[in-house]
Design a protein around this motif. Sequence first.
Motif, PDB file in Angstrom:
ATOM      1  N   LEU A 260       0.851  -1.185   0.000  1.00  0.00           N
ATOM      2  CA  LEU A 260       0.000   0.000   0.000  1.00  0.00           C
ATOM      3  C   LEU A 260       0.888   1.237   0.000  1.00  0.00           C
ATOM      4  N   ASN A 261       0.705   2.089  -1.004  1.00  0.00           N
ATOM      5  CA  ASN A 261       1.460   3.333  -1.130  1.00  0.00           C
ATOM      6  C   ASN A 261       0.501   4.505  -1.108  1.00  0.00           C
ATOM      7  N   GLY A 262       0.977   5.648  -0.634  1.00  0.00           N
ATOM      8  CA  GLY A 262       0.145   6.838  -0.609  1.00  0.00           C
ATOM      9  C   GLY A 262       0.841   8.026  -1.219  1.00  0.00           C
ATOM     10  N   ASP A 263       0.120   8.791  -2.010  1.00  0.00           N
ATOM     11  CA  ASP A 263       0.615  10.027  -2.602  1.00  0.00           C
ATOM     12  C   ASP A 263      -0.293  11.143  -2.094  1.00  0.00           C
ATOM     13  N   ASN A 264       0.212  12.005  -1.234  1.00  0.00           N
ATOM     14  CA  ASN A 264      -0.561  13.046  -0.549  1.00  0.00           C
ATOM     15  C   ASN A 264      -1.593  12.435   0.402  1.00  0.00           C
ATOM     16  N   VAL A 265      -1.354  11.188   0.828  1.00  0.00           N
ATOM     17  CA  VAL A 265      -2.259  10.494   1.735  1.00  0.00           C
ATOM     18  C   VAL A 265      -1.428   9.881   2.855  1.00  0.00           C
TER      19      VAL A 265
ATOM     20  N   VAL B 202      -1.441  -1.538  -4.248  1.00  0.00           N
ATOM     21  CA  VAL B 202      -2.492  -0.528  -4.222  1.00  0.00           C
ATOM     22  C   VAL B 202      -1.851   0.818  -3.929  1.00  0.00           C
ATOM     23  N   SER B 203      -2.223   1.816  -4.722  1.00  0.00           N
ATOM     24  CA  SER B 203      -1.745   3.182  -4.516  1.00  0.00           C
ATOM     25  C   SER B 203      -2.940   4.085  -4.289  1.00  0.00           C
ATOM     26  N   LEU B 204      -2.863   4.887  -3.242  1.00  0.00           N
ATOM     27  CA  LEU B 204      -3.917   5.845  -2.923  1.00  0.00           C
ATOM     28  C   LEU B 204      -3.381   7.247  -3.174  1.00  0.00           C
ATOM     29  N   LYS B 205      -4.224   8.100  -3.754  1.00  0.00           N
ATOM     30  CA  LYS B 205      -3.771   9.436  -4.133  1.00  0.00           C
ATOM     31  C   LYS B 205      -4.900  10.437  -3.943  1.00  0.00           C
ATOM     32  N   ILE B 206      -4.548  11.599  -3.435  1.00  0.00           N
ATOM     33  CA  ILE B 206      -5.505  12.702  -3.341  1.00  0.00           C
ATOM     34  C   ILE B 206      -4.977  13.833  -4.204  1.00  0.00           C
ATOM     35  N   ASN B 207      -5.819  14.291  -5.126  1.00  0.00           N
ATOM     36  CA  ASN B 207      -5.463  15.400  -6.008  1.00  0.00           C
ATOM     37  C   ASN B 207      -6.619  16.383  -5.980  1.00  0.00           C
ATOM     38  N   GLY B 208      -6.545  17.378  -5.126  1.00  0.00           N
ATOM     39  CA  GLY B 208      -7.641  18.327  -4.970  1.00  0.00           C
ATOM     40  C   GLY B 208      -8.818  17.644  -4.297  1.00  0.00           C
ATOM     41  N   LEU B 209      -9.967  17.698  -4.928  1.00  0.00           N
ATOM     42  CA  LEU B 209     -11.161  17.049  -4.388  1.00  0.00           C
ATOM     43  C   LEU B 209     -11.318  15.619  -4.892  1.00  0.00           C
ATOM     44  N   GLU B 210     -10.439  15.206  -5.774  1.00  0.00           N
ATOM     45  CA  GLU B 210     -10.522  13.885  -6.392  1.00  0.00           C
ATOM     46  C   GLU B 210      -9.646  12.898  -5.621  1.00  0.00           C
ATOM     47  N   GLN B 211     -10.224  11.786  -5.208  1.00  0.00           N
ATOM     48  CA  GLN B 211      -9.471  10.754  -4.491  1.00  0.00           C
ATOM     49  C   GLN B 211      -9.444   9.498  -5.344  1.00  0.00           C
ATOM     50  N   THR B 212      -8.248   8.972  -5.530  1.00  0.00           N
ATOM     51  CA  THR B 212      -8.041   7.890  -6.479  1.00  0.00           C
ATOM     52  C   THR B 212      -7.367   6.702  -5.810  1.00  0.00           C
TER      53      THR B 212
ATOM     54  N   PRO C  67     -15.458  10.570  -4.662  1.00  0.00           N
ATOM     55  CA  PRO C  67     -15.362  11.744  -3.781  1.00  0.00           C
ATOM     56  C   PRO C  67     -14.694  11.446  -2.437  1.00  0.00           C
ATOM     57  N   ASP C  68     -14.753  10.179  -1.961  1.00  0.00           N
ATOM     58  CA  ASP C  68     -14.053   9.850  -0.719  1.00  0.00           C
ATOM     59  C   ASP C  68     -13.253   8.569  -0.912  1.00  0.00           C
ATOM     60  N   MET C  69     -12.255   8.377  -0.076  1.00  0.00           N
ATOM     61  CA  MET C  69     -11.302   7.285  -0.260  1.00  0.00           C
ATOM     62  C   MET C  69     -11.939   5.917  -0.084  1.00  0.00           C
ATOM     63  N   HIS C  70     -12.877   5.777   0.842  1.00  0.00           N
ATOM     64  CA  HIS C  70     -13.524   4.476   1.054  1.00  0.00           C
ATOM     65  C   HIS C  70     -14.292   4.042  -0.192  1.00  0.00           C
ATOM     66  N   ALA C  71     -14.981   4.970  -0.834  1.00  0.00           N
ATOM     67  CA  ALA C  71     -15.718   4.654  -2.060  1.00  0.00           C
ATOM     68  C   ALA C  71     -14.753   4.306  -3.195  1.00  0.00           C
ATOM     69  N   ALA C  72     -13.623   4.989  -3.266  1.00  0.00           N
ATOM     70  CA  ALA C  72     -12.635   4.699  -4.303  1.00  0.00           C
ATOM     71  C   ALA C  72     -12.055   3.297  -4.110  1.00  0.00           C
ATOM     72  N   ILE C  73     -11.782   2.916  -2.863  1.00  0.00           N
ATOM     73  CA  ILE C  73     -11.251   1.575  -2.580  1.00  0.00           C
ATOM     74  C   ILE C  73     -12.293   0.516  -2.913  1.00  0.00           C
ATOM     75  N   ASP C  74     -13.565   0.752  -2.563  1.00  0.00           N
ATOM     76  CA  ASP C  74     -14.632  -0.198  -2.896  1.00  0.00           C
ATOM     77  C   ASP C  74     -14.752  -0.382  -4.404  1.00  0.00           C
ATOM     78  N   SER C  75     -14.712   0.719  -5.139  1.00  0.00           N
ATOM     79  CA  SER C  75     -14.815   0.660  -6.592  1.00  0.00           C
ATOM     80  C   SER C  75     -13.614  -0.072  -7.194  1.00  0.00           C
ATOM     81  N   LEU C  76     -12.432   0.178  -6.660  1.00  0.00           N
ATOM     82  CA  LEU C  76     -11.230  -0.500  -7.142  1.00  0.00           C
ATOM     83  C   LEU C  76     -11.340  -2.008  -6.951  1.00  0.00           C
ATOM     84  N   VAL C  77     -11.775  -2.443  -5.782  1.00  0.00           N
ATOM     85  CA  VAL C  77     -11.887  -3.877  -5.506  1.00  0.00           C
ATOM     86  C   VAL C  77     -12.968  -4.511  -6.384  1.00  0.00           C
ATOM     87  N   ASP C  78     -14.046  -3.801  -6.646  1.00  0.00           N
ATOM     88  CA  ASP C  78     -15.070  -4.310  -7.558  1.00  0.00           C
ATOM     89  C   ASP C  78     -14.509  -4.504  -8.959  1.00  0.00           C
TER      90      ASP C  78
END
Length: 98
Positions: free
Chosen positions: A5-10, A39-49, A69-80
């Motif tokens: 797990l890596n984070g960029d601005n997170v 898995v890489s997590l990134k925040i760029n402004g209001l966008e969380q990836t 819009p939030d990190m939990h939703a981005a992680i759920d979408s990624l796993v799906d």
Amino acid sequence: MIHTLNGDNVEITDALRDLVGEKLARLNTFGTETTSAQVSLKINGLEQTASGTLRVDGQDLTAITATAPDMHAAIDSLVDKLSAQLRRHTQRQHGRPR
């Protein structure tokens, strides 16, 4: 499964690390040997990836990116998305849908 797990601005907190590990554990139900996940997590402004790559049966499945819009939703979408790609991979390997 080993996951990185890596984070960029997170800041990677224990809660995020546990959430990603719990969600990735769902991918072990397909009967294939998923050896590692990145898995890489990134925040760029209001966008969380959240983006990720799986190593399955000695080959890498392509990197997938999910934005929400939030990190939990981005992680759920990624796993799906990873789950759907893993399902397609197993269908190709076994020659029939499961």
